[in-house]
Design a protein around this motif. Structure first.
Motif, mmCIF file in Angstrom:
data_model
loop_
_atom_site.group_PDB
_atom_site.id
_atom_site.type_symbol
_atom_site.label_atom_id
_atom_site.label_comp_id
_atom_site.label_asym_id
_atom_site.label_seq_id
_atom_site.Cartn_x
_atom_site.Cartn_y
_atom_site.Cartn_z
ATOM 1 N N ASN A 239 43.055 90.000 27.999
ATOM 2 C CA ASN A 239 43.619 88.497 28.060
ATOM 3 C C ASN A 239 44.323 88.472 29.570
ATOM 4 O O ASN A 239 45.040 89.396 29.718
ATOM 5 C CB ASN A 239 44.410 88.046 27.214
ATOM 6 N N CYS A 240 43.854 87.659 30.374
ATOM 7 C CA CYS A 240 44.592 87.866 31.819
ATOM 8 C C CYS A 240 46.152 87.226 31.823
ATOM 9 O O CYS A 240 46.334 85.872 31.210
ATOM 10 C CB CYS A 240 43.828 86.969 32.893
ATOM 11 N N LYS A 247 40.080 85.160 30.218
ATOM 12 C CA LYS A 247 39.814 86.213 29.500
ATOM 13 C C LYS A 247 38.502 86.899 30.486
ATOM 14 O O LYS A 247 37.857 86.285 31.002
ATOM 15 C CB LYS A 247 39.165 86.287 28.085
ATOM 16 N N ILE A 248 38.899 88.278 30.528
ATOM 17 C CA ILE A 248 37.747 89.092 31.252
ATOM 18 C C ILE A 248 37.058 90.140 30.280
ATOM 19 O O ILE A 248 37.810 90.739 29.662
ATOM 20 C CB ILE A 248 38.257 89.789 32.601
ATOM 21 N N GLN A 280 39.855 79.882 28.060
ATOM 22 C CA GLN A 280 40.113 78.926 26.687
ATOM 23 C C GLN A 280 41.643 78.526 26.791
ATOM 24 O O GLN A 280 42.428 78.561 25.787
ATOM 25 C CB GLN A 280 40.100 80.006 25.672
ATOM 26 N N GLY A 281 42.248 78.009 27.908
ATOM 27 C CA GLY A 281 43.407 77.575 28.059
ATOM 28 C C GLY A 281 43.673 76.074 27.710
ATOM 29 O O GLY A 281 44.906 75.626 27.621
ATOM 30 N N ILE A 282 42.544 75.375 27.280
ATOM 31 C CA ILE A 282 42.805 74.080 26.665
ATOM 32 C C ILE A 282 42.275 74.132 25.221
ATOM 33 O O ILE A 282 41.278 74.450 24.912
ATOM 34 C CB ILE A 282 42.158 73.083 27.422
ATOM 35 N N TYR A 338 33.077 72.500 23.360
ATOM 36 C CA TYR A 338 34.288 71.513 23.129
ATOM 37 C C TYR A 338 34.212 70.833 21.513
ATOM 38 O O TYR A 338 33.296 70.552 21.283
ATOM 39 C CB TYR A 338 34.170 70.588 23.981
ATOM 40 N N ASP A 339 35.517 71.149 20.902
ATOM 41 C CA ASP A 339 35.627 70.709 19.518
ATOM 42 C C ASP A 339 36.426 69.360 19.708
ATOM 43 O O ASP A 339 37.515 69.126 20.124
ATOM 44 C CB ASP A 339 36.654 71.583 18.817
#
Length: 418
Positions: A239-240, A247-248, A280-282, A338-339
């Protein structure tokens, strides 16, 4: 279905009171999977979507029980049954899973295990699901493949899980034993879900998973696969810290065949590596891009050696397995999910694979492009997914000149959980 569940639960609870069995849990699901495509058929046979000749379906029932037998000792049992319910007589011409004689009903025990825990060490023995990078139970189909195994898990070291396993049998179509009849759409199981010796001689596995550095999870695995190969898997997912939600990941897999083994003197080693960048920031949004490359040699592909050929490589396709882990394969994968709250979870997946040494012949190409669009929603205990798949592969849907032609697939998945 409810009566079956209640009857079994009553029997288990009656036994629990007699033998001081605690924490009894009964669960399961009923599935109906349907698929259709417009691949070309023989002359005089329709090749349209939803036509019987181009469609396949199955129903499945899974019923599981877990219980605590004594302090630190638990058990589990799962029964599976697959049936076409006669669908092949009018709606479809093929089954989803590999049945005995294609359409006969099949039932088997997919799990039957006992586990004991002492301190931070757990030993689990019997028939069970496994989840390791190169040998695992695949969950995409109407039923999972499972294993007869013994697994020990220890967590005494801080932030570290150590795993050791012996795998003796499997009902998956492994990389050494012949797969089921190719007329079946799903090669996950042997014919009739029969359990036989895994990879001819069984296998040992050892793994270590560590996240001492909290943003990262690092894992390393080693396999001793009898007279077949030694195999290795390394993976790191981070996790950056600099960009929230980024994420990498990096992966490397290697299968070294054994001299004098059952693959023969001409067998070659294989390897592959992969990278992934995800965001996955949103809330509800998942975006990722991945790349993988396999070397130009190899007698065993970098994929699950115990099922359909699905791979744990980041680039794995949504539906068309066996491509990304094949020799000389270069693959790209783009994923967007997208949920949409209170509506559905939507997904778009694109995988492209190119291969310049198809079938081991220099200059012979093998390419595959897949685009999949999915919509999933739960209605209480009922999970529903609708998928559209566009496939363009050199070795599928061949015309008179042996050139692969693009085709469409539509699939529907219904799962009732109880």
């Amino acid at each position: 279905m409810k009566l079956v569940k209640m009857s079994l639960a009553a029997a288990v609870l009656l036994g629990a009171s007699a033998f001081a069995v605690d924490n009894v849990k009964v669960s399961g699901d009923a599935k109906l999977f349907y698929g259709t495509d417009n691949k070309d058929q023989a002359a005089g046979i329709s090749d349209s979507l939803f036509d019987q000749a181009n469609s396949y379906a199955d129903t499945a029932l899974r019923l599981g029980v877990t219980a605590d037998l004594a302090k630190g000792i638990s058990m589990g049992a799962t029964a599976n049954a697959i049936s076409t319910l006669g669908l092949e007589n009018n709606l479809v011409a093929n089954t989803w899973a590999a049945h005995q004689n294609a359409v006969d009903d099949t039932a088997w025990m997919s799990e039957l295990w006992i586990a004991g825990t002492m301190g931070k060490t757990t030993l689990k023995v019997g028939r069970m699901e496994l989840d390791t990078p190169l040998a695992f139970s695949e969950s995409w189909s109407v039923a999972k493949n499972t294993f007869d195994a013994a697994v020990v898990i220890n967590q005494d070291l801080p932030d570290t899980t150590v795993v050791g396993a012996w795998v003796g049998k499997s009902n998956g179509a492994d990389a050494v034993t012949a797969a089921p009849d190719v007329a079946e759409r799903d090669l996950i199981l042997r014919d009739g879900a029969k359990f036989t010796t895994f990879m001819k001689k069984g296998a040992y596995a050892a793994g270590l998973v560590n996240n001492s550095y909290k943003p990262a999870t690092v894992q390393a695995w080693y396999y001793n696969i009898g007279l077949v190969a030694d195999a290795y898997w390394l993976q790191a997912d981070i996790n950056c810290d600099m960009v929230k939600g980024v994420k990498i990941g990096a992966q490397y897999g290697d299968i070294d065949v054994k001299n004098g083994g059952i693959l023969g003197a001409a067998a070659e080693d294989s390897s592959a590596y992969a990278f992934k960048l995800a965001y996955q920031g949103i809330e509800g949004l998942n975006l990722s891009a991945a790349y993988s490359k396999a070397d130009d040699k190899g007698s065993v592909q970098i994929q699950n050696v115990a099922g359909s050929g699905q791979s744990k490589l980041y680039t794995e396709a949504w539906w068309n397995y066996t491509y990304v882990g094949s020799k000389d394969a270069e693959a790209f994968n783009l994923t967007a999910e997208y949920d949409v709250k209170d509506i559905a979870k939507l997904g778009v997946y694109y995988t492209s694979v190119s291969n310049d040494i198809a079938a081991g012949v220099a200059g012979s190409t093998k390419e595959m492009d897949e685009v999949t669009v999915t919509a999933s929603k739960s209605f209480g205990p009922l999970d529903a997914t609708l998928a559209y798949i566009s496939t363009d592969a050199d070795d599928q849907n061949l015309d008179a000149s042996n050139n692969g032609q693009r085709y469409d697939s539509v699939q529907a998945y219904l799962t009732l959980n109880f």
